[in-house]
Scaffold this motif. Structure first.
Motif, PDB file in Angstrom:
ATOM      1  N   ASN A 124       0.791  -1.261  -0.014  1.00 36.86           N
ATOM      2  CA  ASN A 124       0.390  -0.435   0.395  1.00 36.86           C
ATOM      3  C   ASN A 124       1.067   1.305   0.109  1.00 36.86           C
ATOM      4  OD1 ASN A 124      -2.019   0.693   0.322  1.00 36.86           O
ATOM      5  ND2 ASN A 124      -2.759   1.887   2.018  1.00 36.86           N
ATOM      6  N   VAL A 125       0.573   2.394  -0.932  1.00 42.88           N
ATOM      7  CA  VAL A 125       1.343   3.317  -0.718  1.00 42.88           C
ATOM      8  C   VAL A 125       0.495   4.273   0.024  1.00 42.88           C
ATOM      9  CG1 VAL A 125       1.702   5.059  -2.557  1.00 42.88           C
ATOM     10  CG2 VAL A 125       2.783   2.386  -2.965  1.00 42.88           C
ATOM     11  N   PHE A 126       0.947   5.169   0.958  1.00 44.51           N
ATOM     12  CA  PHE A 126       0.549   6.186   1.227  1.00 44.51           C
ATOM     13  C   PHE A 126       0.853   7.139   0.591  1.00 44.51           C
ATOM     14  CE2 PHE A 126       0.724   9.886   4.598  1.00 44.51           C
ATOM     15  CZ  PHE A 126      -0.753   9.859   4.761  1.00 44.51           C
ATOM     16  N   VAL A 127      -0.572   8.757  -0.299  1.00 43.80           N
ATOM     17  CA  VAL A 127      -0.358   9.488  -1.284  1.00 43.80           C
ATOM     18  C   VAL A 127      -1.065  10.788   0.051  1.00 43.80           C
ATOM     19  CG1 VAL A 127      -0.333  10.581  -3.082  1.00 43.80           C
ATOM     20  CG2 VAL A 127      -0.179   8.297  -3.189  1.00 43.80           C
ATOM     21  N   LYS A 128      -0.088  11.796   0.162  1.00 44.82           N
ATOM     22  CA  LYS A 128      -1.193  13.108   0.413  1.00 44.82           C
ATOM     23  C   LYS A 128      -1.106  14.386   0.224  1.00 44.82           C
ATOM     24  CE  LYS A 128       2.554  14.077   4.047  1.00 44.82           C
ATOM     25  NZ  LYS A 128       2.888  14.450   5.124  1.00 44.82           N
ATOM     26  N   ASN A 129      -1.340  15.327   0.399  1.00 41.99           N
ATOM     27  CA  ASN A 129      -1.396  16.736   0.277  1.00 41.99           C
ATOM     28  C   ASN A 129      -2.375  16.503  -1.257  1.00 41.99           C
ATOM     29  OD1 ASN A 129       0.021  18.051   1.420  1.00 41.99           O
ATOM     30  ND2 ASN A 129       1.902  17.644   0.370  1.00 41.99           N
ATOM     31  N   LEU A 130      -3.106  15.569  -1.572  1.00 42.51           N
ATOM     32  CA  LEU A 130      -4.340  15.848  -2.408  1.00 42.51           C
ATOM     33  C   LEU A 130      -5.413  16.435  -2.851  1.00 42.51           C
ATOM     34  CD1 LEU A 130      -4.832  11.907  -2.698  1.00 42.51           C
ATOM     35  CD2 LEU A 130      -3.481  12.991  -4.614  1.00 42.51           C
ATOM     36  N   THR A 131      -5.114  17.970  -3.384  1.00 38.38           N
ATOM     37  CA  THR A 131      -5.959  18.862  -3.128  1.00 38.38           C
ATOM     38  C   THR A 131      -7.374  18.582  -3.600  1.00 38.38           C
ATOM     39  OG1 THR A 131      -4.442  20.461  -3.902  1.00 38.38           O
ATOM     40  CG2 THR A 131      -7.063  21.515  -3.701  1.00 38.38           C
ATOM     41  N   PRO A 132      -8.647  18.602  -2.602  1.00 39.01           N
ATOM     42  CA  PRO A 132     -10.667  18.271  -2.252  1.00 39.01           C
ATOM     43  C   PRO A 132     -10.598  18.933  -4.131  1.00 39.01           C
ATOM     44  CG  PRO A 132      -9.466  19.012  -0.062  1.00 39.01           C
ATOM     45  CD  PRO A 132      -8.330  19.443  -1.166  1.00 39.01           C
ATOM     46  N   PRO A 133     -11.694  18.670  -4.863  1.00 38.67           N
ATOM     47  CA  PRO A 133     -11.984  18.127  -4.417  1.00 38.67           C
ATOM     48  C   PRO A 133     -11.677  16.529  -4.620  1.00 38.67           C
ATOM     49  CG  PRO A 133     -13.268  18.267  -5.803  1.00 38.67           C
ATOM     50  CD  PRO A 133     -12.541  19.950  -5.700  1.00 38.67           C
ATOM     51  N   PHE A 134     -10.167  16.090  -4.966  1.00 34.22           N
ATOM     52  CA  PHE A 134      -9.339  14.683  -5.890  1.00 34.22           C
ATOM     53  C   PHE A 134     -10.181  13.810  -5.468  1.00 34.22           C
ATOM     54  CE2 PHE A 134      -6.613  12.208  -7.117  1.00 34.22           C
ATOM     55  CZ  PHE A 134      -5.915  12.624  -8.201  1.00 34.22           C
ATOM     56  N   SER A 135     -11.406  12.490  -6.040  1.00 34.26           N
ATOM     57  CA  SER A 135     -11.379  11.235  -5.484  1.00 34.26           C
ATOM     58  C   SER A 135     -10.808  10.295  -5.674  1.00 34.26           C
ATOM     59  CB  SER A 135     -12.861  11.223  -6.653  1.00 34.26           C
ATOM     60  OG  SER A 135     -12.306  11.343  -7.990  1.00 34.26           O
ATOM     61  N   SER A 136     -11.606   9.022  -5.461  1.00 32.46           N
ATOM     62  CA  SER A 136     -10.883   7.680  -5.920  1.00 32.46           C
ATOM     63  C   SER A 136     -10.613   7.739  -6.652  1.00 32.46           C
ATOM     64  CB  SER A 136     -11.454   6.913  -4.842  1.00 32.46           C
ATOM     65  OG  SER A 136     -11.573   7.137  -2.782  1.00 32.46           O
ATOM     66  N   SER A 137     -11.003   7.858  -7.901  1.00 37.30           N
ATOM     67  CA  SER A 137     -11.035   7.407  -9.702  1.00 37.30           C
ATOM     68  C   SER A 137     -10.410   8.521  -9.680  1.00 37.30           C
ATOM     69  CB  SER A 137     -12.652   7.283  -9.619  1.00 37.30           C
ATOM     70  OG  SER A 137     -13.255   8.927  -9.630  1.00 37.30           O
ATOM     71  N   GLU A 138     -10.476   9.749  -9.701  1.00 40.10           N
ATOM     72  CA  GLU A 138      -8.646   9.779 -10.508  1.00 40.10           C
ATOM     73  C   GLU A 138      -7.633   9.569  -9.315  1.00 40.10           C
ATOM     74  OE1 GLU A 138     -10.681  14.578 -10.588  1.00 40.10           O
ATOM     75  OE2 GLU A 138     -10.735  13.550  -8.649  1.00 40.10           O
ATOM     76  N   LEU A 139      -7.245   9.212  -8.695  1.00 36.19           N
ATOM     77  CA  LEU A 139      -6.079   8.867  -7.595  1.00 36.19           C
ATOM     78  C   LEU A 139      -5.497   7.325  -8.348  1.00 36.19           C
ATOM     79  CD1 LEU A 139      -3.953   8.850  -5.716  1.00 36.19           C
ATOM     80  CD2 LEU A 139      -4.960   7.593  -3.927  1.00 36.19           C
ATOM     81  N   GLU A 140      -6.990   6.691  -9.103  1.00 35.40           N
ATOM     82  CA  GLU A 140      -6.242   5.224  -9.622  1.00 35.40           C
ATOM     83  C   GLU A 140      -6.141   5.436 -10.639  1.00 35.40           C
ATOM     84  OE1 GLU A 140      -8.776   1.411 -10.921  1.00 35.40           O
ATOM     85  OE2 GLU A 140     -10.179   2.875 -10.060  1.00 35.40           O
ATOM     86  N   LYS A 141      -6.428   7.080 -11.573  1.00 40.01           N
ATOM     87  CA  LYS A 141      -6.450   7.027 -13.218  1.00 40.01           C
ATOM     88  C   LYS A 141      -4.667   7.642 -13.330  1.00 40.01           C
ATOM     89  CE  LYS A 141     -10.733   8.643 -14.756  1.00 40.01           C
ATOM     90  NZ  LYS A 141     -11.712   9.247 -15.240  1.00 40.01           N
ATOM     91  N   MET A 142      -4.434   8.224 -12.366  1.00 41.81           N
ATOM     92  CA  MET A 142      -3.329   8.748 -11.717  1.00 41.81           C
ATOM     93  C   MET A 142      -1.777   7.627 -11.817  1.00 41.81           C
ATOM     94  SD  MET A 142      -1.440  11.597  -8.890  1.00 41.81           S
ATOM     95  CE  MET A 142      -2.618  12.695  -9.318  1.00 41.81           C
ATOM     96  N   CYS A 143      -2.593   6.952 -11.527  1.00 41.82           N
ATOM     97  CA  CYS A 143      -1.997   5.343 -10.671  1.00 41.82           C
ATOM     98  C   CYS A 143      -1.379   4.647 -11.152  1.00 41.82           C
ATOM     99  CB  CYS A 143      -1.711   5.418  -9.321  1.00 41.82           C
ATOM    100  SG  CYS A 143      -1.341   6.170  -8.129  1.00 41.82           S
ATOM    101  N   LEU A 144      -2.778   4.330 -12.895  1.00 43.90           N
ATOM    102  CA  LEU A 144      -2.512   2.993 -13.367  1.00 43.90           C
ATOM    103  C   LEU A 144      -1.531   2.478 -14.682  1.00 43.90           C
ATOM    104  CD1 LEU A 144      -6.315   3.385 -14.811  1.00 43.90           C
ATOM    105  CD2 LEU A 144      -5.744   1.751 -13.687  1.00 43.90           C
ATOM    106  N   CYS A 145      -0.585   3.281 -14.393  1.00 41.52           N
ATOM    107  CA  CYS A 145       0.521   3.157 -15.598  1.00 41.52           C
ATOM    108  C   CYS A 145       2.002   3.148 -14.088  1.00 41.52           C
ATOM    109  CB  CYS A 145       1.414   4.808 -15.897  1.00 41.52           C
ATOM    110  SG  CYS A 145       2.217   6.294 -14.639  1.00 41.52           S
ATOM    111  N   PHE A 146       1.883   2.542 -12.904  1.00 42.21           N
ATOM    112  CA  PHE A 146       2.889   1.902 -12.668  1.00 42.21           C
ATOM    113  C   PHE A 146       2.832   0.641 -12.128  1.00 42.21           C
ATOM    114  CE2 PHE A 146       2.019   6.364 -10.466  1.00 42.21           C
ATOM    115  CZ  PHE A 146       2.530   6.727 -11.136  1.00 42.21           C
ATOM    116  N   GLY A 147       1.654   0.076 -12.948  1.00 42.30           N
ATOM    117  CA  GLY A 147       1.531  -1.116 -12.434  1.00 42.30           C
ATOM    118  C   GLY A 147      -0.137  -1.831 -12.090  1.00 42.30           C
ATOM    119  N   ASN A 148      -0.646  -2.786 -11.538  1.00 42.98           N
ATOM    120  CA  ASN A 148      -1.612  -3.074 -11.930  1.00 42.98           C
ATOM    121  C   ASN A 148      -2.033  -2.820 -10.570  1.00 42.98           C
ATOM    122  OD1 ASN A 148      -1.884  -4.925 -14.051  1.00 42.98           O
ATOM    123  ND2 ASN A 148      -1.099  -6.912 -12.981  1.00 42.98           N
TER     124      ASN A 148
END
Length: 277
Positions: A188-212
Motif C-alpha cells: 500500500n502506498v500512502f499519498v497526501k497533499n491531494l487537493t480536495p475534491p480529488f477523488s478515488s477514481s482520479e487517484l486510480e487514473k493517475m496511478c494506473l501507469c505504475f502497475g496493476n
C-alpha cells in the motif's frame, strides 16, 4: 469554541512537567487574579503527575485573561497548554481539523506556532513534540476549532518559509486508521497533499501507469469531502516503488505530492498519540 460562558472560571492546564506542582502554578496564575483552587492531577497509586491540572479563578474575566496571556508560557521548561474546562472537550475536537506540522526549525516554540496559525482561525491546542531533554523533534500538532480553518492553514501556510525553513502542513493521519490499511494491503502506498475534491477514481487514473492496482481509496470526512490523503494498493512491491518515485515529483494544483510505503509501525507506542493531550 469551548465552553466560555460568564459563569465559567475554570481552566484546563496541560503539557506540565512531571515536577510542576500546585505551588508553582499558583505563583504563575495568581498574578492574573484571585485563585479559588488549583489541582494537579496525579496517578492515585504512584502520586506522579499526569501532566495536567485544573485552575479555578474566582472571576470569569481573570480566567479569560489567563487563557489569553499565559497560554504557551514556559513553566519548568515546558509551554503551558490552556483551555476552558469542558467535560465533553475530546468529543468536540474534530479529527479533520487536526494538523501535523513538519520540518519546524528549533527556534519555533509553541507560542510562535500558535501565533502563526491563528491567522487562519481559532486554534484550540498546539503541541511541539520534544526529546526528553526538551529539544524539538522538528514537528508538532495544531488543533483548530473547525475544518474550514484547518483547510485554510494547509492552503496558506504549507510550504511557507519560517525562520529559514520550509514547513510542511497536512491533516494529521491517525495511527489506527493507517494501521487498518497497512494490515489489509501490504503493498500500500500512502499519498497526501491531494487537493480536495480529488477523488478515488482520479487517484486510480493517475496511478494506473505504475502497475496493476488492487484497491484505491481517498479518505473522506463526514461531509463526503476529501481529507487530502489516500491509499493505492498495488499487486507488487515493484509497482508500489515506481509509484512512490514518480508521485513525489508530481505537483497537483500547485502542491507537490508526498508518497511513501505505508509501513507497519512497531507495536511499542506511546499511550497518547493524538496530537492533543
Amino acid at each position: 469554541m469551548q465552553e466560555d460562558t460568564n459563569n465559567n472560571a475554570s481552566l484546563y492546564v496541560g503539557n506540565l512537567h512531571s515536577n510542576t506542582n500546585e505551588a508553582t502554578l499558583f505563583g504563575k496564575f495568581s498574578a492574573v487574579g484571585p485563585i479559588l483552587s488549583i489541582r494537579v492531577c496525579r496517578d492515585p497509586q504512584t502520586g506522579i503527575s499526569l501532566g495536567y491540572a485544573y485552575v479555578n479563578y474566582l472571576k470569569h474575566e481573570d480566567a479569560t485573561k489567563a487563557l489569553d496571556d499565559l497560554n504557551c508560557d514556559l513553566v519548568d521548561g515546558q509551554p503551558l497548554r490552556i483551555m476552558w474546562v469542558d467535560k465533553n472537550l475530546k468529543s468536540k475536537l474534530l479529527a479533520t481539523a487536526n494538523l501535523v506540522v513538519k520540518n519546524l526549525p528549533q527556534s519555533i516554540d509553541a507560542k510562535v506556532l500558535k501565533d502563526l496559525f491563528s491567522i487562519c482561525g481559532t486554534v484550540l491546542s498546539v503541541r511541539i513534540v520534544t526529546h526528553p531533554n526538551g529539544d524539538s523533534k522538528g514537528y508538532g500538532f495544531v488543533q483548530f476549532e473547525n475544518e474550514k480553518s484547518a483547510n485554510l492553514a494547509i492552503s496558506d501556510i504549507n510550504g511557507a518559509f519560517v525562520h529559514g525553513r520550509k514547513i510542511l502542513v497536512s491533516k494529521y493521519f491517525p495511527y489506527e486508521e493507517r494501521k487498518r490499511f497497512q494490515e489489509k494491503f501490504p503493498n500500500n502506498v500512502f499519498v497526501k497533499n491531494l487537493t480536495p475534491p480529488f477523488s478515488s477514481s482520479e487517484l486510480e487514473k493517475m496511478c494506473l501507469c505504475f502497475g496493476n492496482i488492487k484497491s484505491v481509496k481517498v479518505a473522506m470526512n463526514g461531509d463526503n469531502q476529501s481529507k487530502g490523503y489516500g491509499f493505492v494498493s498495488f499487486e507488487t512491491a515493484d509497482a508500489a516503488n515506481r509509484a512512490i518515485s514518480e508521485l513525489n515529483r508530481v505537483c497537483l494544483n500547485g502542491k507537490r505530492l508526498f508518497a511513501s510505503i505505508a509501513k507497519r509501525k512497531s507495536p511499542v507506542r506511546s499511550k497518547k498519540r493524538n496530537g492533543f493531550f
